[in-house]
Scaffold this motif. Structure first.
Motif, PDB file in Angstrom:
ATOM      1  N   ALA A 157     122.125  39.535  30.108  1.00 32.54           N
ATOM      2  CA  ALA A 157     122.057  40.471  31.234  1.00 32.54           C
ATOM      3  C   ALA A 157     121.689  41.870  30.733  1.00 32.54           C
ATOM      4  O   ALA A 157     120.861  42.564  31.340  1.00 32.54           O
ATOM      5  N   MET A 158     122.288  42.286  29.614  1.00 37.48           N
ATOM      6  CA  MET A 158     121.988  43.618  29.088  1.00 37.48           C
ATOM      7  C   MET A 158     120.506  43.728  28.729  1.00 37.48           C
ATOM      8  O   MET A 158     119.866  44.750  29.012  1.00 37.48           O
ATOM      9  N   MET A 202     118.044  42.161  30.047  1.00 37.52           N
ATOM     10  CA  MET A 202     117.260  42.275  31.286  1.00 37.52           C
ATOM     11  C   MET A 202     117.378  43.672  31.867  1.00 37.52           C
ATOM     12  O   MET A 202     116.407  44.239  32.381  1.00 37.52           O
ATOM     13  N   ARG A 203     118.586  44.255  31.792  1.00 45.05           N
ATOM     14  CA  ARG A 203     118.758  45.596  32.368  1.00 45.05           C
ATOM     15  C   ARG A 203     117.995  46.644  31.569  1.00 45.05           C
ATOM     16  O   ARG A 203     117.523  47.618  32.134  1.00 45.05           O
ATOM     17  N   ILE A 204     117.880  46.450  30.240  1.00 42.59           N
ATOM     18  CA  ILE A 204     117.074  47.399  29.462  1.00 42.59           C
ATOM     19  C   ILE A 204     115.619  47.293  29.914  1.00 42.59           C
ATOM     20  O   ILE A 204     114.942  48.289  30.140  1.00 42.59           O
ATOM     21  N   GLN A 205     115.154  46.052  30.081  1.00 50.41           N
ATOM     22  CA  GLN A 205     113.761  45.853  30.491  1.00 50.41           C
ATOM     23  C   GLN A 205     113.487  46.493  31.854  1.00 50.41           C
ATOM     24  O   GLN A 205     112.432  47.069  32.078  1.00 50.41           O
ATOM     25  N   LEU A 208     115.338  34.724  29.952  1.00 53.42           N
ATOM     26  CA  LEU A 208     116.623  35.422  30.011  1.00 53.42           C
ATOM     27  C   LEU A 208     117.308  35.185  31.346  1.00 53.42           C
ATOM     28  O   LEU A 208     118.496  34.875  31.404  1.00 53.42           O
ATOM     29  N   PHE A 209     116.556  35.330  32.466  1.00 57.33           N
ATOM     30  CA  PHE A 209     117.276  35.166  33.736  1.00 57.33           C
ATOM     31  C   PHE A 209     117.634  33.712  34.005  1.00 57.33           C
ATOM     32  O   PHE A 209     118.649  33.423  34.632  1.00 57.33           O
ATOM     33  N   THR A 210     116.793  32.787  33.492  1.00 55.68           N
ATOM     34  CA  THR A 210     117.131  31.370  33.644  1.00 55.68           C
ATOM     35  C   THR A 210     118.411  31.041  32.877  1.00 55.68           C
ATOM     36  O   THR A 210     119.336  30.410  33.410  1.00 55.68           O
TER      37      THR A 210
END
Lengths: 561, 351
Positions: free
Chosen positions: A57-58, A60-63, A80-82
């Protein structure tokens, strides 16, 4: 505070461990069929995966923190989200809740173990293997793009993206098999819990005297039968499509993409209740103890829980309002979905009435329950917005939905889980968790939570769909996403404090005694930690709060029920 | 290029919004976003907006009531220093109270359900007007194909539709399916989203009141470049739309007497694999796997809205589309510089 009477008759007969301690300990845990040890293994395993999925999750949030970011590539983001979704649902949520259920249910109903101890161990190890199988895809699956790639079809893996032609390689197979095996483990444990509850209650514990936690686990596990089975069947069908030439979901050969959606959501929506009912269960036990009052409206709470169980089976297509099922089907599912807010509302009102007139003690478990109450209220209300199908045509698959279900999964379920950790840790380890660190954990986590998930609704309202690895600067989503990402960092710090607290309290926490919270259910009548056999003498109960009766012989509950 | 139009909210709506919304939502209403769902510009989006205002008001009222009671109870009934050790009075429940907080929510649910049902029926179950414009929408990984069956026009990624107003109602009906995986068509200011699913035809309609550019994007995860499967809808006045149609009906330009690069480019194009996937009407290029290029130069963007349609971008795209849109299904063409220049010169002529 009166003391609890505890029978420790044969406690002194416990033999000291012999032989080389480290080896014996490992052997003992690997081969155990004790419901408490298996419960703890479920919880430990889930915590490891919680940290892994949290790191995902982290990333993805950086992206997503700024527009047009190049921190990770599109395929890595899709993986990552999968992995985040699959891990959190199947390898964090389910096991951690089964873990608490395993640990607590025999203790709360006055039993010495689960009904099927060996099935219990089997279910755990199958589920555990499933999680490692999923992550082995990072090494073993030649996925869409190169050797060794994780699944990237999304956690609901819509057909026909999962067909061989669109997802060559084996990453999707790792996903399918992992979910299939996790389903086998879940069904096994659910069967075990239902049987235990039905058959193993102690003398005097009628169904109408079971703690609400036990009732909620009964409903949750019954739902697991009905909902995990179709998903598990669908995984087999998908594998047949991919390897044996069947065409269930293969649209290029006349299969149906919508069929997969039905299979997935007839699992997927009740799954939300599978996860949230145990959260209700924890709150049902904790709020009365820290309000110093019996739960308000026990029969209504039971009826609402069973009602939610049944209604939740008829709402799945509210995930499919944009699929084009037609006005009649949409209208039906709007109604079913809105109706479920009635029993849910009854629960919130009963918790409120339990607090009303009580004497609320703001220890860490109660603080997390308070967070739960407000956040679950908001999650329910955004749920009503999504239930209004036309509003859902705008909000569905946007970041508003992502914010909504994280409000349920984090704001309600994870908060209730934290409360459960602080509440039952003394029973499990014999030590109290640090209240100071607990307060730090609570405040950091709730601030981080609201920064992330309150503001996450906004880009959804501004048209940001989920599952995009980047976005254009001119859409007006940038600032909101930055706040969301900052909140994620604050939550991560809170979570690390929690993990530190778990570890250091084990060695340095205050000794808890049998009953540190002056509580009323049977698990607090055994030593902390409970011996392998739980109860030296099987208890007999006369009311829903057996320990209240013991502590207040002049005014027992049994007079009023 | 036309810019997007800002929300035109009438004063009544603005007032209701100010009254009803949390501060958070109020800031959304004024936020500058071309895809704001609270800035509706067509009938379906308007009816959703009106319903959403009602739902938001009801849920806000519930939130304030319940959260207020909770907060009051937590403060009023907290344990205080110097409290006696006695347990508070044990109350086990009350059937009257249970009944009241069952019946009131049921009434609220019935009210919300009936209102919602009316909007569903008003959007999904009304007869199609005879003079509606039909457009066939086909979702592809990762671009949109638009075909106008009555008009003989085929285009990609940039949907042109006429405006529609009370005086001259002229809605556009989209009949949608997918060539590969599931997609979803979402232009928030015009209508809610509708999924675009293979082996299935879904229909949605829209009738923008004002000319302008409305943005959106694919809302169902469809693979690696789901994020850059953008949608651009150009709503045009009837005259402008008719002019656009008559231009798009022309076959692709050929024989560039005064532009040797372009004619060379046409030859290169027709002798390369380009024609397997792309169509240019009036030529041997009849491929349908990729977007129709007959009037490529009339579009503002390439790569389904991913980048601006400039000669430099176009040249880079033909050289290696994956450098601009990783995961896009067009392969790098490995052409030499001369051929690249020539094809770019040719395609920029295709107005």
């Amino acid at each position: 505070m009166s003391t609890t009477q505890v029978v420790e008759g044969i406690d002194g007969t416990r033999t000291a461990r012999q032989g080389s301690p480290p080896f014996n300990v490992v052997y003992e845990w690997l081969t155990t069929v004790d419901h408490k040890k298996i419960g703890l293994m479920y919880i430990g395993y889930a915590l490891i995966f919680l940290l892994i999925a949290g790191v995902e999750a982290m990333l993805m949030r950086i992206q997503l923190a700024i527009p047009n970011n190049h921190f990770v590539s599109p395929q890595v983001f899709n993986q990552l989200f999968t992995m985040h979704g699959t891990t959190m649902v199947f390898f964090v949520g389910m096991p951690i809740l089964f873990g608490f259920g395993n640990y607590l249910i025999p203790l709360m109903i006055g039993a010495r173990d689960m009904a099927f101890p060996r099935l219990n161990a089997f279910s755990f190890w199958v589920s555990a293997f499933a999680g490692f199988l999923l992550y082995f895809s990072y090494f073993g699956a030649s996925g869409l793009y190169a050797a060794g790639s994780a699944p990237d079809v999304g956690w609901f893996a819509y057909a026909p993206l999962t067909a061989k032609v669109f997802s060559p390689g084996h990453s999707t197979d790792y996903w399918t098999l992992a979910v299939f095996l996790s389903g086998i483990g879940s069904i096994g444990t659910a069967l075990n819990i239902v049987t235990t509850i039905v058959c193993m209650r102690c003398r005097g514990m009628k169904m109408s005297r079971m703690p609400l936690l036990v009732w909620l686990y009964l409903v949750m596990c019954s739902l697991v039968f009905v909902t995990v089975s179709p998903l598990t069947a669908a995984q087999i069908m998908l594998t047949l499509d991919r390897y044996l030439g069947s065409h269930f979901f293969d649209t290029q050969a006349g299969g149906s993409a919508v069929l997969w959606m039905h299979f997935f959501w007839i699992f997927g929506h009740p799954e939300v209740y599978v996860l949230v009912l145990p959260a209700f269960a924890f709150v049902n036990e904790i709020i009365p103890v820290f309000s110093r009052k019996a739960i308000f409206g026990y029969p209504a709470m039971v009826a609402a829980s069973v009602g939610i169980g049944f209604i939740s089976l008829s709402v799945w297509a509210h995930h499919m309002f944009t699929v084009g099922l037609g006005a009649a089907a949409n209208t039906f599912f709007v109604f079913a979905t809105m109706v479920i807010s009635v029993p849910t509302g009854i629960k919130i009102f009963n918790w409120l009435a339990t607090i009303w007139g009580g004497k609320v003690i703001f220890a860490t478990p109660m603080m997390f329950c308070v967070g739960f109450l407000f956040q679950f209220l908001v999650a329910g209300l955004t749920g009503i917005m999504l239930a209004a199908a036309p509003f859902d045509w705008q909000l569905g698959n946007s970041y508003f939905v992502v914010a909504h279900f994280h409000y349920v999964l984090v704001g309600a379920i994870l908060f209730a889980l934290f409360a459960a950790f602080y509440y039952w840790y003394p029973k499990i380890t014999g030590r109290m968790m640090s209240e100071t660190l607990g307060k730090w954990h609570f405040w950091l986590f709730i601030i981080g939570f609201h920064l992330t998930f309150d503001f996450m609704h906004v880009p959804g309202l501004l048209g940001m769909p989920r599952r995009i690895y980047t976005y254009e600067a001119n859409r007006g989503w940038g600032g909101w996403n930055l706040i969301v990402s900052i909140g994620a960092v604050v939550q991560a710090i809170g979570l690390l404090i929690f993990v530190y607290n778990l570890v250091q309290s084990y060695f340095r926490g205050k000794h808890a005694g049998h009953d540190p919270w002056d509580a009323w259910t049977l698990e607090w009548s055994t030593p902390s930690p409970p011996p392998a056999y739980n109860f030296a003498v099987l208890p007999a109960v006369n009311s829903r709060r057996p320990l209240w009766d013991l502590k207040h012989p002049e005014d027992p509950d049994s007079d009023y029920e | 290029m036309t810019g997007y139009r800002k929300a035109t909210l009438d004063s009544r709506r603005t007032f209701r919004m100010a009254v009803c919304f949390l501060p958070l939502l109020a800031s959304v209403a004024t936020a500058q976003s071309p895809t704001n769902i609270f800035a509706p510009a067509a009938t379906p989006a308007h009816s959703i907006f009106d319903l959403s205002m009602l739902v938001l008001s009801v849920t806000l009222a519930i939130f304030l009531t319940v959260a207020g009671l909770l907060l009051y109870a937590l403060i009023r009934f907290r344990q205080r220093r110097g409290d006696s050790n006695r347990e508070p009075a044990q109350v086990y429940g009350s059937n009257q109270i249970e009944l009241s907080w069952t019946v009131i929510p049921v009434l609220i649910v019935v009210m919300l359900f009936l209102t919602t049902a009316r909007v569903i029926i008003g959007t999904q179950a009304i007869p199609k007007p005879k003079d509606a414009l039909n457009v066939t929408v086909i979702g592809h990984q990762f671009w949109w194909e638009y075909r106008y069956p009555g008009l003989g026009v085929v285009t990609a990624n940039e949907l042109h539709i006429p405006v529609s107003n009370a005086a001259h109602s002229n809605p556009t009906y989209l009949n949608m399916s997918s060539a590969d995986v599931a997609h979803s068509f979402w232009v928030p200011r015009l209508a809610g989203k509708t999924d675009v699913i293979p082996n299935r035809v879904n229909t949605m309609w829209m009738d923008p009141e004002q000319p302008g550019l409305y943005l959106g994007q694919c809302a169902q995860y469809c693979g690696m470049q789901h994020a850059k499967m953008l949608i651009r809808v150009y709503a045009q006045s009837p005259a402008e739309f008719a002019a656009w149609v008559s231009q798009q009906k022309q076959p692709g330009l050929q024989g560039f007497a005064d532009n040797s690069a372009a004619s060379e480019g046409q030859a290169v194009f027709m002798h390369n694999a380009c024609i397997n996937c792309h169509a240019i009407s009036g030529t041997v290029a009849t491929g349908r796997f990729g977007p129709d290029l007959t009037h490529l130069a009339s579009r503002d963007t390439i790569g389904s809205g991913a980048i601006q349609n400039t000669p430099e971008n176009l040249r880079k795209w033909i050289d290696d589309p994956n450098s601009l849109k990783p995961g896009c299904l067009m392969p790098a063409m490995h052409l030499n510089d001369r051929d690249l220049d020539a094809i770019t010169a040719y395609l920029t002529q295709l107005r």
